[in-house]
Write an enzyme that holds these catalytic residues in place. Structure first.
Site, PDB file in Angstrom:
ATOM      1  N   SER A   1       0.973  -1.413  -0.060  1.00  0.00           N
ATOM      2  CA  SER A   1       0.141   0.031  -0.018  1.00  0.00           C
ATOM      3  C   SER A   1       0.910   1.182  -0.033  1.00  0.00           C
ATOM      4  CB  SER A   1      -0.799   0.107   1.191  1.00  0.00           C
ATOM      5  OG  SER A   1      -1.928  -1.076   1.296  1.00  0.00           O
ATOM      6  N   HIS A   2       0.158   2.325  -0.194  1.00  0.00           N
ATOM      7  CA  HIS A   2       0.954   3.663  -0.119  1.00  0.00           C
ATOM      8  C   HIS A   2       0.540   4.542   1.076  1.00  0.00           C
ATOM      9  CE1 HIS A   2       2.078   7.690  -1.450  1.00  0.00           C
ATOM     10  NE2 HIS A   2       2.832   7.148  -2.431  1.00  0.00           N
ATOM     11  N   PRO A   3       1.577   5.293   1.977  1.00  0.00           N
ATOM     12  CA  PRO A   3       1.114   5.930   3.043  1.00  0.00           C
ATOM     13  C   PRO A   3       0.236   7.257   2.820  1.00  0.00           C
ATOM     14  CG  PRO A   3       3.284   6.508   2.396  1.00  0.00           C
ATOM     15  CD  PRO A   3       2.869   5.393   1.381  1.00  0.00           C
TER      16      PRO A   3
ATOM     17  N   ARG B   1      -9.110   3.484   5.599  1.00  0.00           N
ATOM     18  CA  ARG B   1      -8.564   2.328   4.666  1.00  0.00           C
ATOM     19  C   ARG B   1      -8.791   0.851   5.154  1.00  0.00           C
ATOM     20  NH1 ARG B   1      -3.341   2.593   2.076  1.00  0.00           N
ATOM     21  NH2 ARG B   1      -2.597   4.399   3.264  1.00  0.00           N
TER      22      ARG B   1
END
Length: 378
Positions: A233-235, A290
């Site tokens: 995932s991406h922060p 998320r």
């Protein structure tokens, strides 16, 4: 070796490189020079040679690292503690355009192979030194294996999952240093064409990897905290990463803007209303929520095959990729169609390997010479 197109030589044909090298960073730099036509003479220790030869024996008895890094080179062996053999290595360097070394800090100078000594006698020489932390500073003499540099430069701190930091699966610090050494040598050769003067420069693994850490360093300096480790995932972006379809096939995709998010909900999730759910109605809201977002996506994807998911993503205009295993990369249709895998010779027989990334549109092909055994004494 593969012959270049008749009438036009490879860019570095006629350039002689002498390298007192071992492991990964320096051999990677000089292999790229050899790919482009340079003659590279690799000076190895008498006996077993470069210790990377012994990392494993999985490629027909040869080391996977050594096979990757050392094709198209000539090997000679030398005991640099022997004055006569050291003198013969200095004679080789006297005729060279480029000298590359990755001895421990100070060792080249003690052998008379430092830049001051060599360039005093050969002012046109390009002298490249590769080290762990550089020739100055409190870490100058520290051990500098790739894992240690990944830890010191912070790469381990931003790689992995929230609960489990991880090192990169490739020697990122070595590769970074090798590529900066390669580009530095090319720049120095160009500068010598203009000025007639050689160049002395150094590259450290720590500096190279710290440069590659530019985004997380800027993020931490600006926000006061590091990006969250989030696996694939991406922060700062959601959804982003690997998602499993109902048949277990993992597909990687990421939403880049609100228009894509709306299309994703409409076409992939088949539910336009998800786009306006207040929990997911903006990029920051999706990041904050998320787990709920992933739950909503996973519920839909469970009813799709991998092929169906890719088809929907393509129809929605959302960039995507399969999360492939190494076996699948070895037979990747992009490599296969473009003929990217070729064979090079070795004493153990032909070895399948990738062509280098630099592709000339005039038909010239890179040098793809044999992988050398430890050479004769100098």
């Amino acid at each position: 070796m593969t012959d270049p197109t008749p009438g036009r030589a490879l860019p570095l044909e006629g350039v002689l490189v002498v390298a007192c090298e071992q492991a990964v960073a320096a051999p990677l730099a000089t292999r790229h020079l050899a790919d482009l036509g340079a003659r590279v003479i690799k000076v190895e220790r008498t006996g077993r040679g470069d210790f990377a030869r012994d990392y494993d024996t999985v490629v027909h008895g040869l080391s996977s690292h050594f096979v990757w890094l050392n094709r198209s080179k000539e090997s000679v062996s030398a005991d640099l503690k022997d004055p006569d053999q050291l003198a013969r290595v200095r004679d080789l360097i006297a005729g060279a355009d480029v000298f590359v070394q990755n001895f421990a800090p100070g060792a080249a100078e003690r052998l008379g192979l430092g830049a001051d000594d060599l360039r005093r006698d050969h002012p046109g020489l390009i002298h490249c030194s590769i080290s762990g932390y550089g020739s100055t500073g409190p870490y100058r003499d520290a051990k500098a294996y790739d894992l240690l540099i990944q830890a010191e430069a912070g790469l381990v701190s931003v790689t992995g999952t929230e609960d489990h930091p991880a090192k990169a699966g490739i020697p990122a610090a070595d590769i970074g240093a090798g590529m900066y050494a390669f580009s530095g040598i090319l720049a120095a050769l160009y500068d010598r064409e203009r000025t007639g003067e050689g160049t002395t420069f150094e590259v450290s693994l720590f500096d190279a990897l710290s440069e590659w850490m530019g985004f997380p360093l800027q993020y931490a300096a600006g926000s006061g905290h590091a990006p969250v480790r989030a696996g694939t995932s991406h922060p700062a972006i959601a959804p982003y990463g690997a998602f499993a379809a109902g048949d277990g096939v993992e597909v990687v995709f990421g939403i880049q803007n609100e228009r894509e998010w709306e299309r994703f909900c409409e076409v992939v999730l088949d539910d336009p209303g998800v786009a306006t759910d207040e929990r997911f109605a903006s990029g920051s809201a999706r990041v904050e929520n998320r787990p709920a977002l992933h739950g909503a996506i996973d519920a839909v994807l469970a009813g799709l095959t991998g092929d169906e998911l890719v088809e929907r993503l393509e129809r929605a205009g959302v960039a995507n990729a399969r999360r492939r295993t190494l076996d699948e990369v070895l037979t990747h249709p992009q490599h296969e169609q473009r003929g990217r895998f070729v064979e090079v010779d070795s004493s153990a027989g032909p070895v399948r390997t990738l062509l280098p990334p630099i592709t000339f549109d005039d038909g010239r092909t890179p040098r793809m010479g044999p992988i050398p055994d430890v050479g004769p004494g100098v």
